[in-house]
Design a protein around this motif. Structure first.
Motif, PDB file in Angstrom:
ATOM      1  N   THR A 163       0.890  -1.203  -0.115  1.00 19.80           N
ATOM      2  CA  THR A 163      -0.051  -0.100  -0.106  1.00 19.80           C
ATOM      3  C   THR A 163       0.781   1.085   0.102  1.00 19.80           C
ATOM      4  N   PRO A 167       3.569   1.661  -4.406  1.00 23.31           N
ATOM      5  CA  PRO A 167       2.977   2.889  -5.129  1.00 23.31           C
ATOM      6  C   PRO A 167       4.185   4.234  -5.159  1.00 23.31           C
ATOM      7  N   GLN A 170       6.549   3.448  -7.991  1.00 21.45           N
ATOM      8  CA  GLN A 170       5.879   3.752  -9.086  1.00 21.45           C
ATOM      9  C   GLN A 170       5.726   5.142  -9.535  1.00 21.45           C
ATOM     10  N   SER A 171       5.497   5.867  -8.361  1.00 24.88           N
ATOM     11  CA  SER A 171       5.347   7.311  -8.775  1.00 24.88           C
ATOM     12  C   SER A 171       6.714   8.064  -8.878  1.00 24.88           C
TER      13      SER A 171
END
Lengths: 411, 411
Positions: A163, A167, A170-171
């Protein structure tokens, strides 16, 4: 290329009291999302080893995930080691102290003093929330390498990776794209036998073959660019043709495939096990679909004589498969006969007829490996029957001594 | 202090397709023999990464065990990487080529060309025999660090470590003295439950307690100086008393202990399995002693109704245990009843009477974990009966709902 490493900490991991399942799990998640690891390392709870490893990784890697060592006890050293490696002080993060106090208040107990330590982080860190435990994660730079520190408790670790960490990566690195992987599961051949056949396949740029061997199966994996469907399908067909007689399933395990086949044909199966002693039934039942079509099983003790004295062991197994099917009132009867010296029998009774074979092991196997091999050959006969393929095939680890087949109209 | 590292290689390990059980196993063996690891690392099948890691380890360590990458396929790079890191050529070792040829000749097949590679080793290497596979191990120095290269196949790896590498290390470094380790295997309690009881034990200098948890067992390990028998026995007695009701065996697994008990009492056992679907029979048969006293097993399909409609499930399991014993003409009948929601039954029929209990899981388990737990509780009833202990006991992961006992004279 982004260089990513994982550092697992803790004496219990280093000395093998715990199998590092966090590492295997995270590696797989990262690989599938395009963040392949370059390296994993494990060190114990020794301050100098930890600091040295953090420094070394910070010079050679772009991203490092550190797992473990965030607990309240004195042997949890990760925060202090991170502070040392980055030449910072540990400072109190009041926001996490509040979270901790609330955590214990909810449970109606005062916060033990030892937990205060979990709110002390290197000054430049940024907290990563842990909604289900007392150890917060944190991220920070050491020598321009991005470090994520995570708790060792698997459920807390996995939630944090899924979570928050993935992420975040990935950003930060939107250009990382994972590769696709197709899998062919093979049985009854060797890794060298496979690679002899597949080495001639000309793979386009970006494609790669890998093998994963775990008795009694060898998985052939085709890695390649995401989305490139035409090329992938063409390559898969090519590879499949070269090793067809040994492929037992594609992109699912043999057991899952067998479960689908049994459920699709809606055929009930009863089993008699001599050499496999419950292994085959237990294995089939671990697939929900297959389990729901399983009738009874008899596991026959070693001393049992099946068939008359004059009957040979293949005829006995043959007869037993029919009897099992009939007595249990199922569509199919499946039998693993006794292992005698290096020989064994397997037999299958179906509405279309009966098949039996007597085989010989080509090399010495442990009892456990024998069970898995014999049970898988029996299951493979069933799979081949259900797929409309020839029931008999050659396996590299066995030699066929005798085959018998009676079509139903002869019975 | 001797600095020892292990390097695991392979994309399938690095990317988490395989959990690195070799690493955990070896770490434990080494720890117990006095050769604690300082570090473990994992890299993939990339030549530059491998060479870099070998170099780095050679500068920082005294001994390194490398695992994997000795197969016949092109992605097996360990020998070539070792040659590069030590600035040597790969040369043909005719003795291993002969072994390979004999290996294939025995199986009646020609040696695949790809296997030739397995006889090509760095020039200065010394072969480590592999009697059960095609990949020989080898040892060599790189920058004065002693490297052992080993195959990834677990059975081959373990045999090599046990019979060749550890003995070699012990003769090279006789001053490394391992600690003695005594083990108490417990079932039906939690790690915190155990440590709450054992934390008060005053351990003399040099002694240490460790826990190794693997469902459904927790092993309590007492480490201490070699040879110090009096103190060790005294401590073991003290520890045993504190956790007695959960200890299932000492210095041997529960299954091995059960095998000894069954063989000693010479009692034959037949089994009916509903919830455990062959798991219990397969598990018992994996001990030779127990296997030789096992009669038949019935694995009953999920749909089977045992007993009459009005009978409750405990009475049904109770009846089934007697029927199993009688029909199979054995001394003992053992039963795992159906799992319904979170409840299940287990029953035991013996010459001295019958025991049955209905239990409830205290938390959510996977199907596989349920099987292991139910099967182990059934086996524990048998163990307790054979040891003359009370057959019923409380387990922390279950709650007892009902117990039934009928002595033989009432039956």
């Amino acid at each position: 290329m982004l260089k990513i490493a994982m550092l697992s900490t803790g004496e219990e991991v280093l000395h093998g009291d715990i199998v590092d399942t966090n590492a295997a799990w995270m590696s797989r998640q990262f690989f599938e999302k395009g963040f392949s690891l370059s390296k994993r390392t494990t060190v114990g709870d020794i301050m100098s080893d930890l600091v040295e490893e953090l420094m070394m990784l910070s010079f050679n890697m772009d991203v490092v995930i550190v797992n473990g060592g965030l607990g309240p006890t004195t042997d949890d050293l990760s925060s202090a080691a991170a502070a040392k490696a980055s030449d910072q002080e540990l400072v109190l993060f009041p926001e996490w102290l509040e979270t901790l106090k609330a955590f214990f208040q909810k449970r109606g107990v005062p916060m033990p003093d030892s937990n205060l330590k979990q709110a002390m982080l290197p000054a430049s860190s940024e907290i990563i929330d842990n909604p289900i435990g007392t150890a917060c994660g944190f991220k920070m730079l050491i020598n321009d390498c991005l470090f994520y520190f995570t708790p060792g408790v698997p459920s807390e670790f996995k939630m944090m990776v899924d979570t928050q960490i993935l992420p975040d990566l990935q950003s930060r690195f939107p250009e990382q794209v994972g590769s696709d992987c197709s899998r062919l599961f093979t049985f009854g051949t060797s890794e060298s036998g496979l690679s002899d056949k597949l080495d001639k396949v000309q793979l386009p740029q970006g494609y790669m073959l890998g093998y994963r061997s775990y008795l009694p199966f060898i998985e052939v994996k085709l890695f390649g660019p995401k989305g490139d469907l035409d090329t992938r399908v063409r390559l898969l067909q090519l590879i499949y043709k070269l090793i067809e007689s040994h492929v037992v399933s594609v992109d699912e395990s043999m057991l899952d495939h067998l479960g689908h086949l049994i459920a699709e044909k809606k055929l009930s199966v009863s089993i008699s096990e001599q050499s496999t002693q419950g292994w085959l039934t237990n294995w089939l039942h671990s697939n929900e679909r297959a389990a729901s079509f399983c009738g009874h099983t008899w596991v026959l003790s070693g001393a049992t004589e099946v068939g008359t004295k004059d009957q040979d062991s293949l005829a006995a197994a043959f007869a037993l498969s029919g009897a099992t099917r009939e007595k249990c009132a199922t569509d199919i009867g499946l039998v693993t006969g006794k292992v005698e010296e290096d020989q064994f029998t397997v037999a299958l009774s179906t509405p279309q007829g009966e098949w039996g074979q007597q085989l010989k092991f080509n090399r010495t196997f442990t009892k456990q490996d024998q069970k898995e091999l014999v049970g898988t050959i029996a299951a493979d006969m069933l799979r081949r029957y259900l797929s409309g393929k020839p029931v008999f095939v050659n396996y590299s680890s066995t030699t066929t001594l005798k085959e018998m087949h009676l079509p139903a109209n002869v019975l």
